[in-house]
Design an enzyme around this catalytic site. Structure first.
Site, PDB file in Angstrom:
ATOM      1  N   THR A   2      -0.796   7.608  -0.914  1.00 34.63           N
ATOM      2  CA  THR A   2      -2.110   7.557  -1.583  1.00 34.63           C
ATOM      3  C   THR A   2      -3.011   6.476  -0.990  1.00 34.63           C
ATOM      4  O   THR A   2      -4.208   6.468  -1.238  1.00 34.63           O
ATOM      5  CB  THR A   2      -1.926   7.231  -3.074  1.00 34.63           C
ATOM      6  OG1 THR A   2      -1.325   5.915  -3.172  1.00 34.63           O
ATOM      7  CG2 THR A   2      -1.011   8.238  -3.759  1.00 34.63           C
TER       8      THR A   2
ATOM      9  N   ASP B 226       0.837  -2.457  12.398  1.00 33.62           N
ATOM     10  CA  ASP B 226       1.232  -2.934  11.066  1.00 33.62           C
ATOM     11  C   ASP B 226       1.508  -4.437  11.127  1.00 33.62           C
ATOM     12  O   ASP B 226       2.464  -4.887  11.766  1.00 33.62           O
ATOM     13  CB  ASP B 226       2.491  -2.176  10.610  1.00 33.62           C
ATOM     14  CG  ASP B 226       2.820  -2.475   9.159  1.00 33.62           C
ATOM     15  OD1 ASP B 226       2.848  -1.535   8.359  1.00 33.62           O
ATOM     16  OD2 ASP B 226       3.045  -3.665   8.822  1.00 33.62           O
TER      17      ASP B 226
ATOM     18  N   ASP C 154       5.040  -5.586   9.828  1.00 35.81           N
ATOM     19  CA  ASP C 154       6.121  -5.203  10.746  1.00 35.81           C
ATOM     20  C   ASP C 154       6.086  -6.035  12.024  1.00 35.81           C
ATOM     21  O   ASP C 154       7.128  -6.444  12.537  1.00 35.81           O
ATOM     22  CB  ASP C 154       6.012  -3.716  11.105  1.00 35.81           C
ATOM     23  CG  ASP C 154       6.469  -2.816   9.969  1.00 35.81           C
ATOM     24  OD1 ASP C 154       7.129  -3.323   9.040  1.00 35.81           O
ATOM     25  OD2 ASP C 154       6.154  -1.615  10.005  1.00 35.81           O
TER      26      ASP C 154
ATOM     27  N   ARG D 228       0.845  -1.177   0.000  1.00 37.32           N
ATOM     28  CA  ARG D 228       0.000   0.000   0.000  1.00 37.32           C
ATOM     29  C   ARG D 228       0.885   1.232   0.000  1.00 37.32           C
ATOM     30  O   ARG D 228       1.711   1.391   0.893  1.00 37.32           O
ATOM     31  CB  ARG D 228      -0.838  -0.058   1.275  1.00 37.32           C
ATOM     32  CG  ARG D 228      -2.056   0.760   1.265  1.00 37.32           C
ATOM     33  CD  ARG D 228      -2.917   0.380   2.443  1.00 37.32           C
ATOM     34  NE  ARG D 228      -2.361   0.797   3.707  1.00 37.32           N
ATOM     35  CZ  ARG D 228      -3.076   1.230   4.729  1.00 37.32           C
ATOM     36  NH1 ARG D 228      -4.392   1.260   4.623  1.00 37.32           N
ATOM     37  NH2 ARG D 228      -2.523   1.567   5.857  1.00 37.32           N
TER      38      ARG D 228
HETATM   39  C1  PRP Z   1      -1.059  -4.267   4.607  1.00 37.19           C
HETATM   40  C2  PRP Z   1      -1.931  -5.478   4.748  1.00 37.19           C
HETATM   41  C3  PRP Z   1      -2.776  -5.416   3.500  1.00 37.19           C
HETATM   42  C4  PRP Z   1      -2.947  -3.932   3.304  1.00 37.19           C
HETATM   43  C5  PRP Z   1      -4.317  -3.559   3.791  1.00 37.19           C
HETATM   44  O1  PRP Z   1      -0.022  -4.514   3.746  1.00 37.19           O
HETATM   45  O2  PRP Z   1      -1.229  -6.662   4.883  1.00 37.19           O
HETATM   46  O3  PRP Z   1      -2.174  -6.026   2.375  1.00 37.19           O
HETATM   47  O4  PRP Z   1      -1.958  -3.282   4.109  1.00 37.19           O
HETATM   48  O5  PRP Z   1      -4.587  -2.241   3.525  1.00 37.19           O
HETATM   49  P1  PRP Z   1      -5.700  -1.773   2.481  1.00 37.19           P
HETATM   50  O6  PRP Z   1      -6.930  -2.574   2.779  1.00 37.19           O
HETATM   51  O7  PRP Z   1      -5.860  -0.315   2.791  1.00 37.19           O
HETATM   52  O8  PRP Z   1      -5.177  -2.014   1.100  1.00 37.19           O
HETATM   53  P2  PRP Z   1       1.156  -3.441   3.494  1.00 37.19           P
HETATM   54  O9  PRP Z   1       0.821  -2.573   2.335  1.00 37.19           O
HETATM   55  O10 PRP Z   1       1.480  -2.747   4.780  1.00 37.19           O
HETATM   56  O11 PRP Z   1       2.366  -4.339   3.019  1.00 37.19           O
HETATM   57  P3  PRP Z   1       3.223  -5.424   3.818  1.00 37.19           P
HETATM   58  O12 PRP Z   1       2.360  -6.632   3.999  1.00 37.19           O
HETATM   59  O13 PRP Z   1       4.357  -5.667   2.879  1.00 37.19           O
HETATM   60  O14 PRP Z   1       3.665  -4.835   5.115  1.00 37.19           O
HETATM   61  N1  URA Z   2      -2.180  -2.539   7.158  1.00 37.75           N
HETATM   62  C1  URA Z   2      -1.777  -2.940   8.392  1.00 37.75           C
HETATM   63  O1  URA Z   2      -0.825  -3.727   8.526  1.00 37.75           O
HETATM   64  N2  URA Z   2      -2.441  -2.460   9.456  1.00 37.75           N
HETATM   65  C2  URA Z   2      -3.477  -1.610   9.349  1.00 37.75           C
HETATM   66  O2  URA Z   2      -4.050  -1.213  10.383  1.00 37.75           O
HETATM   67  C3  URA Z   2      -3.876  -1.207   8.060  1.00 37.75           C
HETATM   68  C4  URA Z   2      -3.217  -1.686   6.981  1.00 37.75           C
END
Ligand code: PRP
Ligand code: URA
Length: 213
Positions: free
Chosen positions: A109, A201, A204, A105
């Site tokens: 944006t 997160d 993380d 994400r």
């Molecule tokens: C997180 C999560 C989803 C997304 C959800 O991933 O695991 O994929 O955010 O958010 P949304 O519904 O607003 O799209 P992230 O983009 O943080 O990537 P990561 O798993 O690599 O940390």
């Molecule tokens: N992605 C995450 O990992 N946590 C949130 O709360 C939203 C998006």
């Protein structure tokens, strides 16, 4: 809680594990363990309408008509956070195919950016389970569903640990045929698109990243 396509588990074991997962003091090792346990329980619920076919077996006493999984199951973990959900799902369904999708994400944006997709030319499974701990704005889930539908997938379910109403609404508006299974439906998003109260997160917290101290 259940409406047409949203299933929020109320199972006491899930509620208990969710509290551990959300707790800010839960370290990555324990966090990963609980992600796995919750994934197994949610996967079990999400598969309750998977199709079976008859299989004749012989018990030590006699032959009988038993059942085996008939659907070819595809697990689609969304990198990176969805990775932690795969092993538990494979314990449930050892014959499942695993197809990774890389989406992150954009922090500014909040729109999803696709960076990895090695799906074969045409759909090779009957039922797809998209695995991602968090359903926030719904941008990533909607993008993943679109990729799978273009691929030819017909039956798709989302398995999330925590969902926000905004994300559920976005998925239901764009893809009313897709069922969502989650452990909790939280209050909503903050101004940075994080789920409140959420768990922070998910990537993380599983992988010990995001903190420089
Ligand atoms: C997180 C999560 C989803 C997304 C959800 O991933 O695991 O994929 O955010 O958010 P949304 O519904 O607003 O799209 P992230 O983009 O943080 O990537 P990561 O798993 O690599 O940390
Ligand atoms: N992605 C995450 O990992 N946590 C949130 O709360 C939203 C998006």
């Amino acid at each position: 809680m259940t409406n047409a396509t949203l299933h929020v588990s109320q199972h006491p074991a899930i509620l208990h594990k969710l509290a551990v997962l959300r707790d800010v003091d839960t370290e990555p090792k324990k966090f990963r363990e609980v992600v796995r346990e919750l994934s197994w329980l949610l996967g079990y619920e999400a598969l309750q309408d998977a199709r079976t076919r008859p299989r004749t077996i012989r018990t030590p006493m006699e032959s009988m008509e038993a059942s085996e999984l008939g659907d070819r199951i595809g697990l689609i973990p969304i990198l990176r956070a969805g990775l932690g959900m795969v092993d538990a799902m494979l314990e449930l369904m050892p014959t499942a195919q695993v197809w990774h999708l890389g989406l992150f994400r954009d922090e500014r944006t909040l729109r999803p950016v696709e960076y990895y997709n090695k799906l074969p030319d045409s759909a090779s499974v009957d039922l797809c389970l998209i695995l991602d701990p968090m359903l926030a704005t719904g941008g990533s889930a909607t993008a993943a569903i679109e990729v799978l539908k273009k691929w030819g997938a017909v039956r798709i379910k989302l398995v999330n640990l925590i969902a926000a109403p905004e994300g559920v609404g976005a998925v239901q508006a764009a893809h009313p045929d897709v069922e969502i299974h989650c452990a909790a439906l939280d209050r909503g998003l903050n101004d940075k698109g994080y789920i409140m109260p959420g768990l922070g997160d998910a990537g993380d917290r599983q992988f010990g990243t995001g903190r420089s101290d």
